[in-house]
Design a protein around this motif. Structure first.
Motif, short mmCIF file in Angstrom:
data_model
loop_
_atom_site.label_atom_id
_atom_site.label_comp_id
_atom_site.label_asym_id
_atom_site.label_seq_id
_atom_site.Cartn_x
_atom_site.Cartn_y
_atom_site.Cartn_z
N ARG A 60 -1.63 -7.65 8.86
CA ARG A 60 -0.69 -8.76 9.09
C ARG A 60 -0.06 -9.23 7.78
NH1 ARG A 60 -4.36 -12.95 11.39
NH2 ARG A 60 -2.52 -14.27 11.12
N PHE A 61 -0.73 -8.95 6.66
CA PHE A 61 -0.23 -9.43 5.37
C PHE A 61 0.22 -8.29 4.47
CE2 PHE A 61 -3.82 -12.12 6.85
CZ PHE A 61 -3.03 -13.15 7.36
N VAL A 62 0.27 -7.09 5.02
CA VAL A 62 0.72 -5.94 4.24
C VAL A 62 2.24 -5.83 4.37
CG1 VAL A 62 0.67 -3.42 4.09
CG2 VAL A 62 -1.44 -4.67 4.44
N HIS A 63 2.91 -5.57 3.26
CA HIS A 63 4.37 -5.46 3.27
C HIS A 63 4.79 -4.32 4.21
CE1 HIS A 63 8.46 -5.03 1.96
NE2 HIS A 63 8.34 -6.08 1.20
N PRO A 64 5.71 -4.63 5.15
CA PRO A 64 6.06 -3.60 6.14
C PRO A 64 6.75 -2.36 5.57
CG PRO A 64 7.36 -5.60 6.48
CD PRO A 64 6.34 -5.93 5.45
N SER A 65 7.30 -2.44 4.36
CA SER A 65 7.91 -1.23 3.78
C SER A 65 6.85 -0.26 3.26
CB SER A 65 8.84 -1.59 2.63
OG SER A 65 9.98 -2.24 3.12
N SER A 66 5.59 -0.63 3.32
CA SER A 66 4.54 0.24 2.80
C SER A 66 4.65 1.65 3.35
CB SER A 66 3.16 -0.34 3.15
OG SER A 66 2.95 -1.52 2.43
N GLY A 67 5.14 1.77 4.58
CA GLY A 67 5.24 3.07 5.23
C GLY A 67 6.20 4.05 4.58
N ILE A 68 7.06 3.61 3.64
CA ILE A 68 7.91 4.59 2.96
C ILE A 68 7.57 4.70 1.48
CG2 ILE A 68 9.88 4.52 4.55
CD1 ILE A 68 11.32 2.73 2.54
N TRP A 69 6.61 3.94 1.00
CA TRP A 69 6.33 3.97 -0.45
C TRP A 69 5.41 5.12 -0.83
CZ3 TRP A 69 5.49 -1.96 -0.37
CH2 TRP A 69 6.72 -2.60 -0.50
N ALA A 70 5.81 5.83 -1.89
CA ALA A 70 4.97 6.92 -2.39
C ALA A 70 4.14 6.42 -3.57
CB ALA A 70 5.84 8.09 -2.81
N ALA A 71 4.71 5.55 -4.39
CA ALA A 71 4.01 5.03 -5.56
C ALA A 71 4.29 3.55 -5.67
CB ALA A 71 4.50 5.74 -6.82
N MET A 72 3.31 2.77 -6.12
CA MET A 72 3.47 1.32 -6.09
C MET A 72 4.12 0.75 -7.35
SD MET A 72 2.69 0.74 -3.11
CE MET A 72 3.15 -0.98 -3.27
N SER A 73 4.38 1.58 -8.39
CA SER A 73 4.92 1.00 -9.62
C SER A 73 6.29 0.37 -9.40
CB SER A 73 4.95 2.03 -10.74
OG SER A 73 5.66 3.16 -10.35
N ASP A 74 7.16 1.03 -8.62
CA ASP A 74 8.49 0.45 -8.39
C ASP A 74 8.45 -0.84 -7.58
OD1 ASP A 74 9.78 2.20 -9.95
OD2 ASP A 74 10.74 3.35 -8.35
N PRO A 75 7.78 -0.85 -6.42
CA PRO A 75 7.70 -2.12 -5.68
C PRO A 75 7.09 -3.25 -6.51
CG PRO A 75 6.92 -0.32 -4.31
CD PRO A 75 7.17 0.25 -5.66
N LEU A 100 0.85 -1.19 0.00
CA LEU A 100 0.00 0.00 0.00
C LEU A 100 0.89 1.24 0.00
CD1 LEU A 100 -2.49 -1.18 2.75
CD2 LEU A 100 -2.93 -1.10 0.29
N PRO A 101 0.49 2.31 -0.71
CA PRO A 101 1.33 3.51 -0.77
C PRO A 101 1.15 4.37 0.48
CG PRO A 101 -0.60 3.80 -2.14
CD PRO A 101 -0.71 2.43 -1.55
N ALA A 102 1.67 3.91 1.61
CA ALA A 102 1.42 4.59 2.88
C ALA A 102 2.59 5.47 3.32
CB ALA A 102 1.08 3.58 3.97
N GLY A 103 3.51 5.80 2.39
CA GLY A 103 4.61 6.69 2.72
C GLY A 103 4.13 8.13 2.84
N PRO A 104 5.06 9.04 3.22
CA PRO A 104 4.64 10.43 3.42
C PRO A 104 4.05 11.08 2.17
CG PRO A 104 6.97 10.13 3.99
CD PRO A 104 6.48 8.82 3.51
N SER A 105 4.50 10.67 0.98
CA SER A 105 3.89 11.25 -0.22
C SER A 105 2.93 10.28 -0.88
CB SER A 105 4.95 11.66 -1.24
OG SER A 105 6.14 12.01 -0.62
N GLY A 106 2.64 9.17 -0.22
CA GLY A 106 1.74 8.18 -0.79
C GLY A 106 0.29 8.59 -0.63
N LEU A 107 -0.60 7.89 -1.32
CA LEU A 107 -2.00 8.31 -1.34
C LEU A 107 -2.91 7.35 -0.58
CD1 LEU A 107 -1.99 9.49 -5.04
CD2 LEU A 107 -2.00 10.93 -3.01
N PHE A 108 -2.34 6.59 0.35
CA PHE A 108 -3.11 5.59 1.08
C PHE A 108 -4.32 6.20 1.79
CE2 PHE A 108 -3.54 3.12 5.16
CZ PHE A 108 -4.26 2.09 4.60
#
Lengths: 418, 287
Positions: free
Chosen positions: A230-245, A185-193
């Motif tokens: 529990r099944f969300v990737h823990p790096s979600s917190g830094i992702w801004a856009a999901m295309s790279d992951p 999930l794009p839950a980083g500071p610039s993500g749109l979660f």
């Protein structure tokens, strides 16, 4: 003699430069869209350069984040000197500009020949009795999966009519079978979660974006989210856009804005599949994001600015914009002209999502004026408190609901649809 | 010219600094205080501070700001002192070492954060190397809220790498001001290298250590780029919260409240350093 010649020369020089400046008109276009560098390059080379070649009007494009964008336009309006002629930004940002007197009235835009703007969007662009923007581009958020993940789809689940329970089951199977979390999930500071929380999950579970914030249905939704986490990737917190992951295969399954998924399908169209967001007990809610393009109050180049707006929203250019940036057209004529290719993968998911029988269209809130920015953080903070910090659900919801209510009441704003 | 002559020389020499500080420090400070202590209709209020303190990120931000400081500053001081001692030996190649060591000074903190991000992400250099060496079966996820210790470690490493040279440069200039007579006298009395460092160099270096500590601590309070890149909002600190409230929430008043908190912390830290590392008169003016 020499003196005479040189003064004549100066006079000619002056005349030439005056004439040149009269012909070569320059306008400045400030935008919160096209911020990523590839999109800027695309806009400069494929949209603005042909426009200059056609009309002789040079466009200075300034792309920046919301903060500096507002600061500059508002400062220009307060100083009474509009350096920017054209602004382009999200529909939800425009009320802030209107409140500060930045946006000029564009008049009747439905009579512009050659295109039919989607009428719902034209109405959204009317504020304080003025047409403050022309519908420019639209986007939404969909799901995207690596095709490898399809092998793990829970039995009986239909990709185009997925439910949130099936998504949870899918994420669980993926994690257990592949050995690591595969949902991102794009839950980083610039993500749109935050948009997923208020525009997708809330209406799907409770039927409303705002009103049902702390109801039993909402509690159920937060319990679901804690389970899903529990099944969300823990790096979600830094992702801004999901295309790279997605491209790096850090995740196989993601939700994001169409424009932030485009790079993945474009790089590898055979590897990914896009599909509508899941449905909850109340239906399949999704956001339609609209961007508008308008002219600043006091611009010295109104006609040239209008030329740019007409050009940039013409059907061919809109299809080009879709190919270049992943934003979808806002005119009926352009929607029919999307060619086969990576864009089609997203476009078909977008149209399936829009056409789904249980669909609920969520609109971004308007009328929060200068406090528009506080809306999404209230949902993100709730997520942080309940899911990350593990605080009691009902208490947290009651406390955040008080803040949310205060926000809408103090600004005299209506709750967004639904 | 005659007017200039009438102004006392010290004031004349100080005036550029004073004007600069007034323009870029005092006036903004007054403005920020105005923002923090006023409601939108210009009435005195503490509600912005209420909002800040009751925010779910506040406790974490306070804790992280202080933890990072406690972890970063001592490590930097020791490393910088060691490096300064090496460079000050003036052996062959020490200038070269100085230049290499100072490279990170020329890199913006955001870029430094990006460099270390490329090392620590799931598909980053560190994981690739460990995987290729057969130490890891699958990549470790360092930067996530589930592994806060790794996140802190990555930030501390980035900051130590980036800002230690600054401390070193200050300490080095201090070392070079210590007259050789002292160390030579110590050698004559048969001091070991360690005794020389402990009883001669360190006490004489105290003024430089003090100013290096004050500068570094204030800059560490403001540290921001690496945290934003490596941890996002999973590891909030005062500086990043102030930025977040200003740009994303667009509430400059709460942002100003955070900024004032930062200033208060900096003032307290500076005061403590001045108190604890007080320099005796005989240590000033060593030449």
């Amino acid at each position: 003699m020499l003196r005479k010649a040189s003064s004549l020369f100066l006079l000619v020089l002056l005349a030439v430069s005056l004439a040149a400046s009269a012909f070569a008109q320059e306008i400045t276009f400030s935008s919160t869209q096209f911020v990523p560098i590839e999109e800027q390059e695309f806009a400069r080379n494929h949209i603005l350069a042909p426009f200059t070649a056609e009309t002789g009007i040079t466009v200075h494009l300034i792309c920046e984040d919301d903060g500096p964008f507002f600061d500059r336009l508002i400062a220009e309006a307060r100083a009474g000197r509009a350096v920017s002629d054209v602004f382009g930004t999200l529909h939800g940002n425009v009320p802030i500009l209107v409140a500060e007197g930045v946006a000029a009235d564009l008049g009747d835009i439905t009579s512009i020949p050659g295109r039919t703007y989607i009428s719902e969007f034209v109405n959204l662009g009317k504020m304080e009795g003025k047409q403050v923007y022309v519908p420019w581009m639209q986007a939404t958020y969909v799901m995207m999966a690596n095709k490898k993940a399809l092998d793990y789809l829970p039995e009986g689940a239909d990709l185009n009519a997925l439910t949130y329970d099936e998504l949870l089951e899918w994420a669980r199977i993926l994690q257990e079978e592949t050995g690591g979390p595969k949902l991102g999930l794009p839950a980083g500071p610039s993500g749109l979660f935050g948009r997923m929380l208020h525009g997708y999950l809330y209406p799907s579970f409770t039927g409303y974006q705002v009103q049902a914030f702390n109801t039993p249905e909402a509690v159920e939704m937060w319990e679901y989210l804690k389970e899903l986490n529990r099944f969300v990737h823990p790096s979600s917190g830094i992702w801004a856009a999901m295309s790279d992951p997605l491209l790096f295969e850090e995740v196989w399954l993601a939700w994001d804005h169409t424009a932030r998924l485009t790079a993945a399908v474009r790089e590898n169209p055979d590897k990914f599949i896009a599909f509508p967001a899941p449905a909850g007990p109340k239906g399949r809610a999704f956001i339609t994001v609209l961007t508008g393009i308008g002219i600043t109050q006091g611009s010295q180049n109104f006609d040239a600015a209008m030329e740019l707006i007409k050009y940039i929203t013409s059907p061919d250019v809109q299809v080009q914009v879709l190919e270049g940036t992943g934003f979808f057209p806002t005119t009926l004529e352009a929607v029919d002209h999307i060619p086969e290719g990576p864009e089609k993968i997203l476009a078909s998911a977008v149209s399936r999502q829009a056409d789904s029988p249980d669909g609920i269209v969520s609109l971004l809130p308007v009328g929060l004026g200068g406090r528009t920015g506080e809306f999404v953080p209230l949902y993100l903070d709730t997520y942080q408190a309940i899911v990350v910090m593990n605080r009691p659900i009902q208490e947290t919801l009651d406390a955040q609901w008080a803040l949310l209510q205060d926000l809408f009441e103090s600004m005299g704003a209506e709750y967004p649809n639904p | 010219m005659s007017l200039l002559r009438r102004i006392p020389l010290p004031i004349l020499l100080l005036s550029p600094t004073l004007i600069f500080l007034t323009l870029f420090f005092v006036i903004p400070l007054v403005q920020v205080s105005g923002l923090a202590f006023q409601s939108p209709d210009s009435v005195f209020t503490l509600s912005n501070f209420d909002r800040m303190v009751s925010d779910i990120y506040f406790d974490g931000a306070l804790r992280n700001t202080i933890i990072l400081l406690i972890l970063i500053i001592p490590v930097q001081l020791v490393l910088a002192f060691a490096a300064a001692l090496i460079v000050n030996q003036r052996r062959r190649g020490s200038t070269f070492f100085l230049y290499i060591y100072a490279i990170p000074l020329g890199i913006s903190d955001l870029a430094a954060g990006l460099i270390w991000l490329s090392i620590f992400t799931e598909r980053g250099y560190l994981n690739s190397i460990l995987h290729n060496l057969g130490i890891l079966e699958r990549p470790l996820i360092f930067l996530s809220s589930m592994t806060p210790k790794w996140m802190v470690a990555a930030i501390v490493l980035t900051e130590v790498w980036r800002a230690t040279p600054l401390v070193m440069v200050i300490l080095l200039s201090g070392l070079q001001m210590i007259a050789k007579d002292y160390t030579e006298a110590a050698e004559t009395f048969g001091c070991t290298w360690w005794q020389k460092v402990r009883y001669v160099i360190l006490p004489l270096l105290k003024p430089s250590i003090q100013s290096a500590l004050i500068m570094r601590t204030m800059l560490a309070f403001q540290m921001f780029g690496p945290i934003l890149v490596l941890a996002g909002r999973q590891l909030p600190v005062f500086a990043s919260e102030s930025y977040y409230w200003y740009t994303t929430v667009r509430n400059p008043r709460v942002a100003a409240a955070y900024a004032l908190m930062l200033m208060a912390l900096s003032v307290v830290a500076t005061f403590l350093y001045l108190l604890l590392l007080r320099t005796k008169d005989e240590q000033v003016g060593v030449m």
